[in-house]
Design a protein around this motif. Structure first.
Motif, PDB file in Angstrom:
ATOM      1  N   VAL A  43       0.991  -1.204   0.009  1.00 45.23           N
ATOM      2  CA  VAL A  43      -0.170   0.075  -0.098  1.00 45.23           C
ATOM      3  C   VAL A  43       0.870   1.298  -0.083  1.00 45.23           C
ATOM      4  N   ASN A  44       0.990   1.932  -1.131  1.00 46.88           N
ATOM      5  CA  ASN A  44       2.007   2.828  -1.311  1.00 46.88           C
ATOM      6  C   ASN A  44       1.474   4.436  -1.377  1.00 46.88           C
ATOM      7  N   VAL A  45      -0.033   4.289  -1.849  1.00 50.38           N
ATOM      8  CA  VAL A  45      -0.530   5.749  -2.088  1.00 50.38           C
ATOM      9  C   VAL A  45      -1.937   5.646  -1.976  1.00 50.38           C
ATOM     10  N   PRO A  46      -2.412   5.763  -0.504  1.00 53.70           N
ATOM     11  CA  PRO A  46      -3.973   5.842  -0.022  1.00 53.70           C
ATOM     12  C   PRO A  46      -4.458   7.183  -0.421  1.00 53.70           C
ATOM     13  N   PHE A  79      -9.527   8.059   8.768  1.00 57.31           N
ATOM     14  CA  PHE A  79      -8.849   7.864   9.772  1.00 57.31           C
ATOM     15  C   PHE A  79      -8.717   6.143  10.139  1.00 57.31           C
ATOM     16  N   LEU A  80      -9.741   5.409   9.780  1.00 58.92           N
ATOM     17  CA  LEU A  80      -9.776   3.847  10.099  1.00 58.92           C
ATOM     18  C   LEU A  80      -8.950   3.496   8.924  1.00 58.92           C
ATOM     19  N   LEU A  81      -8.906   3.784   7.631  1.00 54.02           N
ATOM     20  CA  LEU A  81      -8.136   3.209   6.306  1.00 54.02           C
ATOM     21  C   LEU A  81      -6.754   3.570   6.772  1.00 54.02           C
ATOM     22  N   THR A  82      -6.347   4.774   7.140  1.00 54.19           N
ATOM     23  CA  THR A  82      -4.981   5.281   7.163  1.00 54.19           C
ATOM     24  C   THR A  82      -4.412   4.615   8.118  1.00 54.19           C
ATOM     25  N   VAL A  98      -2.947  11.130  -0.015  1.00 56.63           N
ATOM     26  CA  VAL A  98      -3.694  12.273  -0.168  1.00 56.63           C
ATOM     27  C   VAL A  98      -5.282  12.056   0.157  1.00 56.63           C
ATOM     28  N   PHE A  99      -5.384  13.025   0.698  1.00 56.80           N
ATOM     29  CA  PHE A  99      -6.891  13.441   1.275  1.00 56.80           C
ATOM     30  C   PHE A  99      -7.921  14.223   0.426  1.00 56.80           C
ATOM     31  N   THR A 100      -9.005  13.744   0.012  1.00 58.65           N
ATOM     32  CA  THR A 100      -9.940  14.745  -0.841  1.00 58.65           C
ATOM     33  C   THR A 100     -10.761  15.564   0.245  1.00 58.65           C
ATOM     34  N   ALA A 101     -10.475  16.743   0.559  1.00 55.73           N
ATOM     35  CA  ALA A 101     -11.097  17.532   1.813  1.00 55.73           C
ATOM     36  C   ALA A 101     -12.174  18.303   0.959  1.00 55.73           C
ATOM     37  N   ARG A 139       4.561  11.023   2.742  1.00 54.17           N
ATOM     38  CA  ARG A 139       3.974  12.787   2.865  1.00 54.17           C
ATOM     39  C   ARG A 139       2.637  12.337   2.999  1.00 54.17           C
ATOM     40  N   THR A 140       1.803  13.523   3.572  1.00 54.38           N
ATOM     41  CA  THR A 140       0.440  13.564   3.533  1.00 54.38           C
ATOM     42  C   THR A 140      -0.099  14.956   3.008  1.00 54.38           C
ATOM     43  N   ASN A 141      -0.850  15.146   2.178  1.00 51.41           N
ATOM     44  CA  ASN A 141      -1.316  16.392   1.769  1.00 51.41           C
ATOM     45  C   ASN A 141      -2.722  15.924   1.392  1.00 51.41           C
ATOM     46  N   ALA A 142      -3.378  17.140   0.812  1.00 54.13           N
ATOM     47  CA  ALA A 142      -5.208  17.125   0.554  1.00 54.13           C
ATOM     48  C   ALA A 142      -5.248  18.258  -0.439  1.00 54.13           C
ATOM     49  N   ILE A 143      -6.220  17.842  -1.288  1.00 52.64           N
ATOM     50  CA  ILE A 143      -7.089  18.943  -2.077  1.00 52.64           C
ATOM     51  C   ILE A 143      -8.366  19.511  -1.504  1.00 52.64           C
TER      52      ILE A 143
END
Length: 211
Positions: A43-46, A79-82, A98-101, A139-143
């Motif tokens: 699992v590299n890019v959730p 949260f659970l998946l991460t 990457v989160f879709t906010a 790295r963790t980012n969001a759009i």
């Protein structure tokens, strides 16, 4: 045929596996992660791209069911998946989350109480992950998207207090994003081209956040 991802790892093109279930259920989340491990070896890019809208209610008009439904989908599920994916990611080395906010994560006038709170929580989770796991090369980012072409629309009662207050502030004039425009931003943040970007929230909203 194969494509190359983080650190030159090769994956077969066009391979996907679907797992159907409630992302708020830890058993479903465990099944998703185990399926990814069995199919792709890691699992590299959730990418957290599931979410729901509220009815734009103010706090006094938000019932328990709506609050629980929105927070469960928009905050608890990622949260659970991460949490389930992180042991595999930290063991494997560099990765990207990457989160879709949404615009509701940046302001108080883009959604009702439940979605606004949940989306602000998602940004907080993004930033916490960025700090806690950058030492692992993750790295963790969001759009933060604005309106996009979708069959998901808020079912707001225009006479209620919340929609009366913010109804005329929802969305910029003149443009509704295509799904591909959001996807391109996600791919960028997940890619090595964004290797020094961590803990960022990228508006993808045709300038809505600038108004």
């Amino acid at each position: 045929m194969s494509s190359t991802g983080l650190e030159g790892r090769a994956y077969p093109d066009g391979v996907a596996r679907a797992v159907v279930g409630d992302l708020g259920d830890p058993r479903v989340v465990d099944r998703i992660v185990s399926t990814a491990m069995e199919t792709f070896g890691g699992v590299n890019v959730p990418v957290h791209n599931a979410g729901v809208l509220d009815r734009l209610p103010a706090v006094a008009d938000t019932d328990d069911d709506e609050w629980e439904r929105v927070v469960r989908n928009d905050l608890t599920a990622p949260f659970l998946l991460t949490r389930a994916a992180l042991p595999h990611m930290t063991a494997a080395g560099p990765g990207s989350i990457v989160f879709t906010a949404s615009e509701a994560s940046l302001r108080g006038s883009a959604a009702g109480a439940a979605r606004t709170a949940a989306q602000h929580g998602a940004v907080g989770l993004t930033k916490s992950l960025a700090v806690m796991y950058r030492g692992h090369g993750i790295r963790t980012n969001a759009i933060a998207p604005g309106p996009a072409g979708s069959d998901i629309q808020p079912e707001a009662c225009t006479k209620a207090h919340g929609p009366r207050v913010i109804g005329d502030r929802i969305g910029p004039a003149g443009k509704v994003a295509a799904a591909e425009e959001r996807a391109a931003a996600i791919v960028f943040l997940a890619s090595d081209a964004a290797s020094d970007i961590d803990g960022a929230v990228l508006p993808v909203d045709h300038g809505w956040s600038a108004v």
